[in-house]
Design an enzyme around this catalytic site. Structure first.
Site, PDB file in Angstrom:
ATOM      1  N   GLU A  32       0.876  -1.236  -0.105  1.00  0.00           N
ATOM      2  CA  GLU A  32      -0.107  -0.008  -0.051  1.00  0.00           C
ATOM      3  C   GLU A  32       0.892   1.394  -0.054  1.00  0.00           C
ATOM      4  O   GLU A  32       1.707   1.558   1.024  1.00  0.00           O
ATOM      5  CB  GLU A  32      -0.784  -0.045   1.302  1.00  0.00           C
ATOM      6  N   LYS A  74      -8.171 -14.730  16.697  1.00  0.00           N
ATOM      7  CA  LYS A  74      -8.273 -14.252  15.629  1.00  0.00           C
ATOM      8  C   LYS A  74      -9.728 -13.779  15.154  1.00  0.00           C
ATOM      9  O   LYS A  74     -10.160 -13.608  13.982  1.00  0.00           O
ATOM     10  CB  LYS A  74      -7.914 -15.432  14.580  1.00  0.00           C
ATOM     11  N   ASP A  92       2.006 -13.861  13.296  1.00  0.00           N
ATOM     12  CA  ASP A  92       0.741 -14.502  12.650  1.00  0.00           C
ATOM     13  C   ASP A  92      -0.143 -13.329  12.239  1.00  0.00           C
ATOM     14  O   ASP A  92      -0.948 -12.581  12.969  1.00  0.00           O
ATOM     15  CB  ASP A  92       0.040 -15.146  13.781  1.00  0.00           C
ATOM     16  N   HIS A 110      -2.185  10.119  -1.230  1.00  0.00           N
ATOM     17  CA  HIS A 110      -2.572   8.827  -1.850  1.00  0.00           C
ATOM     18  C   HIS A 110      -2.377   9.255  -3.622  1.00  0.00           C
ATOM     19  O   HIS A 110      -1.789   8.359  -4.263  1.00  0.00           O
ATOM     20  CB  HIS A 110      -3.752   8.113  -1.547  1.00  0.00           C
TER      21      HIS A 110
END
Length: 419
Positions: A118, A249, A323, A414
């Site tokens: 990104e 998670k 993770d 951006h």
């Protein structure tokens, strides 16, 4: 006028323009012929299995981009981290900093590696890091830690559930001995009991040292779970190793007030001069932005209030062998900004679910270890420091993005960096 309600056909244009009913049924029906593509029976890494797997892959695939010479040379390192290995994906890694952290465990100036595709992300965290450093650094404090697994037991009625709980509360020392027999690092820290009708959820909370510890906790809890099934005076009619109460998670409200992984808070005070110099806005405007977006978060049903913790944590986790799926739970928390009596900006973040380790998991893989080495945080005794750095990094990102919105630079950045 915009439509406030969508019709069935608005949502399913396939029924207007797609195949007819008989064709649709044929397309969507199950097929039971043998697959033409099959994996090798062995999930492990060897020259033979690698060759066989690549024989099954479309020959137009550029093999060299996944299985280059360096990856092939180090392939054996991945045996405990992945199954059916075919190569590695190369992600660009940038560094943000220096980020000064004045923490209980992290104390120094850090260059923070971030793996992302990104554009503008590393630039934003770099700006926030330099701003924090110019202000003397972020104070960071690890408040709590613990990793959980939550077995669930079902009984015929609440009387049986009550007898089971009465036995469980006498067994802590036995459970601790059984759990810790499976690990040299994990320590059973606490057990919480939740009763829901004739169901009992046991929340086993561990300290996991410098490992993220999820596998460690699963194995240890499984031993206790087996002990319970063999020795409990009331036999459950049904039971499972995890009852989905741990928040593993998954974003969840429970750990907002408790912990999963490491709970860290970080703060900084920025003078008006620094806010204007680095962010091109004012402390008052940033505070107002925080107030209005907090309301927006409540309207959307968000858990906690933050601008984009996930950007920092995903990039840091991927770079440093954590993770990445844990970002779903790690990226909740509270960002708060206010004016102090001198008119300076006080900003703080609190993240209750930072799930990081500096040993085990993916931390020993070549690229990931190199990123931890950039931080100086690979190996034993470094996980608490890494958690404090992660919180300070999130604070840097919050300051930078809020400043960008207030100065109306968010879209411009951006457009400039992502095109």
């Amino acid at each position: 006028m915009p439509k406030l309600n969508l019709s069935y056909r608005d949502l399913h244009p396939i029924f207007d323009q797609g195949p007819h009913t008989d064709e649709l049924e044929q397309l969507l029906s199950p097929r039971f012929e043998r697959p033409s593509l099959r994996l090798t029976p062995s999930p492990y890494i060897s020259q033979k299995t690698l060759e066989k797997r690549w024989q099954k892959i479309d020959p137009l695939t550029e093999k060299k981009h996944l299985l280059d010479e360096h990856t092939l040379e180090h392939a054996e390192h991945y045996n405990k981290n992945i199954e059916h290995f075919i190569g590695t994906v190369k992600l660009p890694v940038g560094i943000a900093g220096p980020l000064r952290v004045n923490g209980l465990y992290a104390n120094g100036d850090y260059l923070v590696p971030l793996a992302t595709t990104e554009a503008a992300l590393v630039a934003s965290y770099n700006r926030g890091s330099q701003l924090i450093t110019a202000a003397g650094g972020s104070s960071a404090m690890l408040i709590n830690e613990g990793v959980t697994r939550t077995p669930v037991f079902a009984f015929h009625n609440i009387a049986d559930a009550g007898q089971f709980v009465a036995w469980v509360v006498t067994q802590y020392d036995h459970f601790k001995q059984v759990a810790e027999s499976t690990t040299s690092h994990g320590k059973l820290h606490d057990i919480n009991i939740n009763i829901e009708g004739n169901h009992v959820y046991l929340v086993f909370e561990f300290h996991t040292g410098d490992a993220s510890g999820q596998n460690m906790v699963t194995i240890a809890t499984n031993e206790v779970y087996r002990y319970i099934l063999e020795h409990a005076p009331i036999e459950p009619k049904e039971s499972f190793l995890d009852g989905n109460l741990s928040g593993d998670k998954k974003p969840n409200a429970h750990t907002m007030r408790h912990v999963r992984g490491k709970k860290v808070t970080a703060e900084v005070t920025l003078s008006r001069h620094l806010v204007e110099k680095y962010l091109h806005t004012t402390p008052e405007k940033m505070v107002k932005f925080g107030q209005m977006t907090t309301t927006g978060s409540a309207l959307s049903g968000g858990i906690g209030v933050n601008a984009h913790y996930a950007n920092a944590l995903a990039a840091l986790y991927i770079a440093c062998g954590q993770d990445a799926a844990c970002v779903s739970e790690s990226a909740i928390g509270i960002t708060r900004m206010e004016l102090n009596p001198q008119g300076a900006l006080y900003a703080c973040v609190t993240l209750p679910n930072i799930m990081v380790g500096t040993v085990g998991g993916g931390t020993g893989l070549p690229s990931q270890k190199a990123c931890l080495d950039i931080l100086g945080l690979h190996g034993n005794g470094k996980a608490k420091a890494l958690a404090e750095v992660a919180a300070a990094l999130c604070l840097a990102g919050e300051l930078s993005i809020v400043g960008a919105f207030c100065a109306e630079h968010f879209s411009k950045a951006h457009q400039k960096l992502a095109r």
